[in-house]
Design an enzyme around this catalytic site. Structure first.
Site, PDB file in Angstrom:
ATOM      1  N   ASP A  17       0.813  -1.218   0.000  1.00  0.00           N
ATOM      2  CA  ASP A  17       0.000   0.000   0.000  1.00  0.00           C
ATOM      3  C   ASP A  17       0.846   1.267   0.000  1.00  0.00           C
ATOM      4  OD1 ASP A  17       0.932  -0.357   2.525  1.00  0.00           O
ATOM      5  OD2 ASP A  17      -1.010  -0.280   3.529  1.00  0.00           O
ATOM      6  N   HIS A  46      -4.553 -13.163   3.843  1.00  0.00           N
ATOM      7  CA  HIS A  46      -4.799 -12.195   4.916  1.00  0.00           C
ATOM      8  C   HIS A  46      -6.275 -12.116   5.290  1.00  0.00           C
ATOM      9  CE1 HIS A  46      -0.766 -10.652   5.423  1.00  0.00           C
ATOM     10  NE2 HIS A  46      -0.651 -10.425   4.127  1.00  0.00           N
ATOM     11  N   SER A 104       3.213 -13.430   2.627  1.00  0.00           N
ATOM     12  CA  SER A 104       3.198 -12.002   2.912  1.00  0.00           C
ATOM     13  C   SER A 104       2.935 -11.831   4.400  1.00  0.00           C
ATOM     14  CB  SER A 104       2.099 -11.323   2.091  1.00  0.00           C
ATOM     15  OG  SER A 104       1.870  -9.997   2.547  1.00  0.00           O
TER      16      SER A 104
END
Length: 279
Positions: A17, A46, A104
């Site tokens: 982001d 996520h 991630s």
């Protein structure tokens, strides 16, 4: 649950982001991580499901974190974050099938007002672009981050997904379980016929234990064979099998009630009282 070997899940640099995962973030996460303070769970994409039966349930927990500078090209000189995972059987199955091979992490840059970064979670994905460069570009051009609903806190950010190899530590089978079990049963059954009569109840338990545990013993023998493959003499294992078979055959022919009958009662002079019954 099976534990993984340490594997790399993040490298200092860009995030999903528009922010940057700094070297100091990685060092702080490695220094501060403590499952007793806040546990980082493993999930898919996520996403944290509410149902334990959902595909987006938890797949394990991060149990250790370390920071280490990469010494090989093309990332030489960059700081990497390495984790060890206590995995569920479902996660092991995914990795064996080469599914969700990219990872991630979710990072809180100032956890609990400490001013230092903390590892909040680990995600597995098969589409690194969804957590990589395309998502970074997309997020940077939008006022509302499309990943916001997946975060623990608005301040958190996700790192770009990197391919990782999650290898699991070998499970060590119990040592000499077959021998120990056989020796224990043999000791219970040893002795003279008179001792057998006196300890009839214990022997009955031993016979029942053999019947109930035969499958377990055979499994243990198999594990023992695998553990000593290429090291131990196969003759020793064969001898164990023969001894067990011989004991099994002996027990099959043994009358458990043969020595359990009560002997005839005698009078005070030691003589049998059978003549009183004939009067």
């Amino acid at each position: 649950m099976p534990k993984s070997k340490p594997f790399r899940v993040a490298v200092e640099g860009a995030t999903c982001d528009g922010r940057t995962l700094e070297r100091q973030h990685i060092v702080q996460m490695a220094q501060r991580f403590n499952p007793a303070v806040y546990g980082a769970r493993v999930n898919l994409e996520h996403l944290r499901g509410y149902s334990p039966n959902s595909d987006f349930r938890a797949y394990g927990d991060v149990i250790a974190v370390k920071a280490e500078e990469i010494t090989e090209e093309p990332l030489k000189g960059k700081m990497g974050l390495y984790v060890q995972v206590d995995a569920t059987d479902d996660l092991v199955a995914l990795k064996k099938n080469r599914q969700k091979i990219y990872h991630s992490i979710e990072v809180h840059p100032s956890f609990a007002d400490t001013g230092e970064a903390y590892l909040m979670g680990l995600a597995c994905t098969d589409s690194p672009a969804s957590l990589g460069t395309e998502m970074m570009e997309f997020c940077s051009k939008n006022t509302v981050n499309p990943l916001a609903s997946r975060k623990h806190d608005p301040a958190c950010f996700f790192t770009a997904a990197v391919e990782s190899t999650m290898e699991f530590e070998d499970e060590q089978p119990p040592q000499d379980e077959g021998k120990n079990f056989f020796a224990r049963v043999k000791a219970l059954l040893g002795g003279t016929q008179q001792q057998f009569s006196q300890q009839n109840s214990e022997n009955r338990e031993a016979i029942e234990a053999i019947a109930e545990s035969q499958g377990k013993l055979l499994d243990s023998t198999t594990q023992l064979s695998a553990a000593v493959k290429g090291k131990a003499d196969a003759t020793e294992l064969e001898s164990l099998r023969k001894d067990f078979k011989a004991l099994e055959e002996k027990l099959k022919g043994q009358d458990a009630d043969q020595y359990s009958q009560r002997p005839p009662a005698t009078g005070g002079d030691g003589q049998s009282t059978q003549h009183l019954a004939d009067c």
